[in-house]
Structure formats: structure tokens, C-alpha cells
Design an enzyme around this catalytic site. Structure first.
Site, short mmCIF file in Angstrom:
data_model
loop_
_atom_site.label_atom_id
_atom_site.label_comp_id
_atom_site.label_asym_id
_atom_site.label_seq_id
_atom_site.Cartn_x
_atom_site.Cartn_y
_atom_site.Cartn_z
CD GLU A 44 -0.92 0.73 3.64
OE1 GLU A 44 -1.26 2.02 3.64
OE2 GLU A 44 -1.23 0.13 4.57
CE LYS A 78 -3.81 0.94 11.69
NZ LYS A 78 -4.15 2.20 11.11
CG ASP A 81 -13.85 6.20 12.39
OD1 ASP A 81 -13.78 5.47 11.36
OD2 ASP A 81 -13.20 7.11 12.90
CB SER A 97 -11.53 0.92 8.93
OG SER A 97 -10.76 1.14 7.57
CB ALA A 98 -13.67 1.86 3.87
CE LYS A 106 -6.74 7.20 5.75
NZ LYS A 106 -7.29 7.47 7.07
N1 PSU Z 1 -1.14 1.01 9.50
C1 PSU Z 1 0.00 1.94 9.82
N2 PSU Z 1 -0.14 3.15 9.33
C2 PSU Z 1 -1.07 3.54 8.47
C3 PSU Z 1 -2.10 2.63 8.15
C4 PSU Z 1 -2.33 1.48 8.70
O1 PSU Z 1 0.80 1.42 10.29
O2 PSU Z 1 -1.09 4.66 7.96
C5 PSU Z 1 -3.34 3.21 7.13
C6 PSU Z 1 -3.74 2.02 6.33
O3 PSU Z 1 -3.65 2.55 4.98
C7 PSU Z 1 -5.20 1.51 6.56
C8 PSU Z 1 -5.52 3.08 6.90
O4 PSU Z 1 -5.76 1.20 5.48
O5 PSU Z 1 -4.53 3.52 7.74
C9 PSU Z 1 -6.91 3.00 7.82
O6 PSU Z 1 -7.71 4.35 7.99
P1 PSU Z 1 -8.94 4.51 8.38
O7 PSU Z 1 -9.05 4.11 9.81
O8 PSU Z 1 -9.28 6.11 8.22
O9 PSU Z 1 -9.90 3.70 7.42
MN MN Z 2 -12.62 6.09 9.66
#
Ligand code: PSU
Ligand code: MN
Length: 353
Positions: free
Chosen positions: A45, A187, A166, A168-169, A112
Site C-alpha cells: 500500500e 492497530k 467510525d 474503517s472501509a 489518502k
Molecule cells: N497502518 C499503519 N499506518 C497507516 C495505516 C495502517 O501502520 O497509515 C493506514 C492504512 O492504509 C489503513 C488506513 O488502510 O490507515 C486505515 O484508515 P481508516 O481508519 O481511516 O480507515
Molecule cells: Mn474512519
């Protein structure tokens, strides 16, 4: 005999993946996806480059990830959106261009990009940069015909999601796109038990490489939550193969625990997670959509500077694991192709029962 021929025919059909013509593939990726010169491929990614880590550390990590994939016998396919084009496999200047977006976070023009953002970013044409999240990368990896993808952590259900909604997608994508994501779990800034619940609801296959059978918790190897265990790379590859054979349209999470020497730092990071999440609520960041995750990661890096190194160690470890499994999957695919070739010489029987 007839039955096995039918299975073989289906197997070969499931192997014939043609990359979507809109994608710009690097020469190495194009060759690896050509059935005549087939080689294992691992997608990577780019949000981690544009929004996840500071410059120039992000560039070092991106290069190390690609090298790790190569060292373990596969072709790296870092995915990003540049100048209105979806790219699968980047050259050095392209990787550097992504990394430089993070030089000054307050002036970061990279977007992003999860699934919903792809079309918008592409419409911006020349000069635009999109760092694809797990969701965005899965969409494009699947369009290219790459079933294996390595990252650090997947997005998930945020703490407090019962009021913010919230989620994630990445989770929705895992439910509808057949790509296997190699990660160290969601995470620890997230709500891990609820993330597993949603993955189950969406029909996502979740497996751990942790011999304890525990799902890892990103910065530490154990979350206390059990999921099925993948004992070998061959077993993981066989599961990905079976998913493709059946035409299941859902993905996999293969959770690879962070190497044990990082557990001590991980325990300390864990303690700061609570503080970072609390601050995000106090400052109203928790209601800022896609800014939430990068903000929490940045705050955690300020509180525990070693978290950057933990992050690097685990994502490199995941790239290695993904490459090893991609090699196994390639071996299975070659076997099928060869077996089909043998049948073809003798003529595949027409009767399918
Ligand atoms: N893990 C990391 N750093 C990041 C991400 C994941 O250590 O920047 C990113 C990934 O691209 C993941 C995104 O898909 O964060 C998820 O964001 P959100 O919670 O807004 O969906
Ligand atoms: Mn989100």
C-alpha cells in the site's frame, strides 16, 4: 477421473486473470502476471508512505519493503494513484515522489485514498497524488489480478464507534474483495474485539500465524482473542487457492505477530494508546473522518518515539511472510497449470459430472 478433469478445468479457468486495461503496470509486474512468465507478486500500500510515516523514514521503509519482497522470491507491486493513473508497481522516482508528500504534513497534498476516493483522485489528473489505504489497495490489486498484499495494520472499528460510527472501509472491502491481507492485526488504537466481530459478519476469513492461536494486537503479539491458526505457509497458500477456486468474493486477513523482541516496547505503546485516544476525543479529532487514524498514529509516535521502529519491524516481517506465501501459491498454480497441460495433450474429456 472425469470429476478431477472438471476440477482441473475450473482450476485453470480461475487462474486466468487479466489485468484491467486502465491500470498502469510496471514491467516487472506485467511480466509476473503473464501466465507464460508467471511469478509470485505481493501488493504493497501507499498510505503508509504518504500519511503513515514521516519523511525520509517513509521512503526508507518503502524501499526496504520492496527489497524484502524481492529477497524472498516475489515481485513487489506498490500501488498508488499518480497524475490521474492507477499504478501497480512503482519505479524509484515515483516512490520518492510519494514519500516527499510527507515532508511537511501541514502542506501534504496527497489524498489518502480508500475505495470511495479512487475515482475522485483519478479525475484530478496531472499533478495529483493518492496514497491508497488497505481498502484502496485491495480494489486495485484485485483489478490487476494480485491476490496477496502486505501491510502493517488494517483499519477497524474505532473505540467509541457506538457513537461516532467510525468503522474503517478496510473491513467492508475485506468482505467483498478476494485479496489476502498480511498484517499484524488492527492497530491497538482500535477496538480489536469489535473489529473481529465485524470481520465475522462480513464473512472474512481470519487466520493467525501466532502459534498460541491468538490474534496479534499490532504492537504486541497477543490480544487474548483466539482465531484459527495457520501452521505453515503452504496451508495459507492452499486457503487462498481454495477461496479463488470457489469464486468466493471475500478476502482474508492473515495476522502475523510482531517479532517477540518488540513486545516490551509494545507494552509501553499500549499504555500510551489510552492517552492518545482520550486526547483525540478531547480535541474533537475523533469526529474528523479519515484524519483520525493518521492523527492517532502521529500522536503515538510523539509519545513513544520507538513506535516508528516497531511499525517498521512488523511491516517488513509481514512483507516477508506475504512473499513466502506468494511463492507457495505460485507453486500450486504452476502445478495446476502443468496438470492441465498433461490432460490437454491427451484431450480433456468433454463430459463433466
Ligand atoms: N497502518 C499503519 N499506518 C497507516 C495505516 C495502517 O501502520 O497509515 C493506514 C492504512 O492504509 C489503513 C488506513 O488502510 O490507515 C486505515 O484508515 P481508516 O481508519 O481511516 O480507515
Ligand atoms: Mn474512519
Amino acid at each position: 477421473m472425469v470429476r478431477s478433469t472438471a476440477i482441473l478445468r475450473q482450476a485453470v479457468h480461475a487462474l486466468s486473470r487479466t489485468p484491467h486495461p486502465t491500470l498502469a503496470l510496471s514491467p516487472a509486474v506485467r511480466s509476473a502476471l503473464n501466465p507464460k512468465t508467471r511469478a509470485p507478486v505481493v501488493a504493497l500500500e501507499s498510505t503508509i508512505i504518504t500519511h503513515g510515516l514521516p519523511y525520509p523514514y517513509n521512503l526508507e521503509v518503502a524501499q526496504e519493503l520492496e527489497q524484502t519482497v524481492i529477497d524472498h522470491g516475489a515481485v513487489p507491486a506498490t500501488i498508488a494513484l499518480l497524475d490521474g493513473k492507477p499504478l501497480v508497481g512503482l519505479d524509484e522516482p515515483q516512490l520518492e515522489r510519494l514519500a516527499r508528500c510527507a515532508i511537511d504534513p501541514s502542506k501534504n497534498t496527497a489524498i489518502k485514498a480508500s475505495r470511495r476516493d479512487i475515482a475522485h483522485v483519478l479525475s484530478k489528473g496531472h499533478g495529483s497524488v493518492g496514497g491508497t489505504t488497505v481498502s484502496g489497495t485491495m480494489v486495485l490489486a484485485h483489478m490487476a489480478g494480485v491476490p496477496i498484499f502486505a501491510t502493517g495494520g488494517i483499519g477497524g472499528v474505532h473505540r467509541g464507534a457506538e457513537s461516532t460510527m467510525d468503522i474503517s472501509a478496510d473491513l467492508t472491502e475485506l468482505g467483498r474483495t478476494p485479496v489476502a491481507v498480511f498484517c499484524s492485526g488492527p492497530k491497538s488504537i482500535l477496538d480489536i474485539p469489535r473489529t473481529l466481530e465485524v470481520l465475522e459478519t462480513f464473512g472474512v476469513s481470519v487466520t493467525t500465524f501466532n502459534p498460541t492461536g491468538e490474534f496479534p494486537a499490532f504492537y504486541t503479539s497477543n490480544s487474548g482473542l483466539s482465531v484459527p491458526y495457520a501452521g505453515t505457509d503452504a496451508q495459507a497458500a492452499a486457503a487462498i487457492f481454495a477461496n479463488a477456486q470457489l469464486g468466493l468474493q471475500s478476502g482474508h486477513v492473515f495476522a502475523n505477530p510482531i517479532p517477540s523482541e518488540w513486545n516490551e516496547v509494545g507494552q509501553r505503546i499500549q499504555q500510551s494508546v489510552e492517552q492518545a485516544v482520550r486526547e483525540s476525543v478531547q480535541q474533537g479529532i475523533d469526529k474528523k473522518g479519515k484524519e483520525v487514524t493518521p492523527w492517532l498514529l502521529k500522536r503515538l509516535a510523539e509519545l513513544i518515539p520507538e513506535s516508528k521502529k516497531s511499525n517498521r519491524a512488523l511491516v517488513v516481517n509481514n512483507a516477508k511472510k506475504a512473499a513466502q506465501v506468494a511463492v507457495e501459491l505460485n507453486r500450486i498454480e504452476n502445478e495446476v497449470q502443468q496438470a492441465a497441460g498433461t490432460y490437454a495433450l491427451g484431450g480433456i474429456p468433454q463430459t463433466v459430472s
